[in-house]
Write an enzyme that holds these catalytic residues in place. Structure first.
Site, PDB file in Angstrom:
ATOM      1  N   LYS A 151      10.232   9.523  -8.326  1.00  0.00           N
ATOM      2  CA  LYS A 151      10.488  10.094  -9.646  1.00  0.00           C
ATOM      3  C   LYS A 151       9.171  10.269 -10.394  1.00  0.00           C
ATOM      4  CE  LYS A 151      12.642   7.531 -12.670  1.00  0.00           C
ATOM      5  NZ  LYS A 151      11.595   7.320 -13.690  1.00  0.00           N
ATOM      6  N   ASP A 185       0.861  -1.179   0.000  1.00  0.00           N
ATOM      7  CA  ASP A 185       0.000   0.000   0.000  1.00  0.00           C
ATOM      8  C   ASP A 185       0.899   1.230   0.000  1.00  0.00           C
ATOM      9  OD1 ASP A 185      -1.580   2.190   0.660  1.00  0.00           O
ATOM     10  OD2 ASP A 185      -2.837   1.062   2.054  1.00  0.00           O
ATOM     11  N   HIS A 233       3.543  14.712  -8.648  1.00  0.00           N
ATOM     12  CA  HIS A 233       2.741  15.667  -9.427  1.00  0.00           C
ATOM     13  C   HIS A 233       1.387  15.085  -9.830  1.00  0.00           C
ATOM     14  CE1 HIS A 233       4.476  14.500 -13.690  1.00  0.00           C
ATOM     15  NE2 HIS A 233       4.095  13.457 -13.004  1.00  0.00           N
TER      16      HIS A 233
END
Length: 355
Positions: A256, A242, A260
């Site tokens: 990475k 999870d 966003h």
């Protein structure tokens, strides 16, 4: 009467979707791969023959190529556009199928997902979405239009082919440029003993970094549906869990192009878990965030593309592209003591965050 420049600008803004559709057409036809197989440069007749384009359509192919050259997808020689030579440029090279250069996998799935019918329909729903009030969490435009969320099972139920394209395209997009990061940020991984690669899919990034830094023990953390499809390679460890509650302990955690996609609240939850998984700064602990850092100082062209990517987030996710101030606020809220932007690579920034 409006100026001729205003009219030209209106044409560009109104009709630029045709450039996206032209790019999609080029990918569907296999034009980048065909030019690559012809040695990286091709005449129009040779290209038409390689693509098995009927003779009656060859003039139209020339017009498509002219538009794609002028928009920067392909390059041309000194010869005239409609009758000359067409060449690959840096953009079209990453659209060649079956070729991996410096860990740069083909971006064709990213193009096909981003120009798909479901993506277009979601974008067309923005005006209606803005008019609707919402109680509780605000749905994305994509959710409002399709009653499905990207990156979960509902997308597969909506369209299995789209779900596969989105998954493959996101992996290819997120792995783009990893070779540059390894070359230019050698010290980023220097001295590390262990690293958890957060939500990194099939582990492409971790395997690439391992080649340059074999001393680092990598663990790839992702959802069970992703890890279950990833064969064990003996190079990195894979951990299904999870994402909001389980982060394997390591000296560093790498995020990475993850945050966003997420809302402020979800970013806070994940960053808090990451902070708890690493040791202190004095012990070499850090969170490595590789993500877009919105900044007008990058120049008009790059800033424009960053704002375009922010609209992408608005339509399809609950996330956003963030400025340095936004990142600072997030890191502080999650309880980190300090951070530094190591370097900016185009639209992206490499950030070290310390406990």
């Amino acid at each position: 009467m409006p100026s001729s420049q205003a009219q030209a600008d209106l044409w560009r803004h109104t009709l630029y979707y045709l450039t996206s559709m032209g790019l999609r057409c080029a990918v569907k036809l296999g034009i980048p791969t065909a030019i690559h197989n012809l040695g990286g440069v091709s005449s129009l007749p040779d290209l038409a023959a390689a693509l098995s384009i009927p003779a009656s359509k060859q003039p139209f192919l020339g017009r498509l190529m002219r538009a794609l050259v002028t928009s920067g997808v392909f390059a041309n020689g000194k010869e005239r556009l409609l009758g000359g030579l067409f060449r690959l440029n840096p953009l079209s090279r990453i659209l060649v199928e079956g070729v991996v250069a410096e860990e740069h996998h083909s971006q064709t799935s990213f193009v096909l997902a981003g120009t798909s019918r479901h993506y277009m329909e979601a974008a067309l729903g923005m005006a209606d979405w803005f008019k609707k009030d919402a109680t509780g969490p605000v749905p994305t435009v994509f959710e409002d239009v399709h009653s499905a969320s990207l990156f979960d099972e509902s997308t597969a139920a909506l369209d299995p082919e789209l779900d596969a394209l989105v998954t493959e395209g996101l992996a290819a997009h997120d792995n783009l440029g990893i070779g540059t990061i390894i070359r230019e940020f050698h010290d980023l991984f220097k001295g590390l003993v262990s690293l958890t690669d957060f939500c990194c899919g099939d582990g492409t990034t971790s395997r690439a970094i391992t080649k340059a830094h074999p001393h680092v023990k990598f663990t790839v953390l992702d959802l069970p549906k992703v890890i279950d499809k990833t064969p064990s390679d003996g190079i990195v460890n894979y951990f299904a869990g999870d994402l909001f509650h389980t982060v394997p302990k390591a000296q560093a955690v790498m995020l990475k192009l993850v945050l966003h996609h997420l809302s402020y609240e979800d970013c806070f939850k994940i960053l808090t878990q990451c902070k708890d998984a690493i040791p202190s700064r004095e012990e070499g602990g850090k969170v490595i965030v590789i993500d877009i850092v919105v900044a007008p100082s990058l120049g008009q062209v790059m800033f424009k593309e960053q704002t375009l990517m922010d609209i992408l987030m608005l339509v399809f996710t609950r996330g956003r592209q963030r400025s340095e101030n936004n990142w600072h606020e997030l890191f502080t809220k999650a309880g980190f003591s300090d951070y530094k932007i190591v370097k900016k690579l185009g639209a992206r920034g490499v950030i070290e965050v310390y406990k």
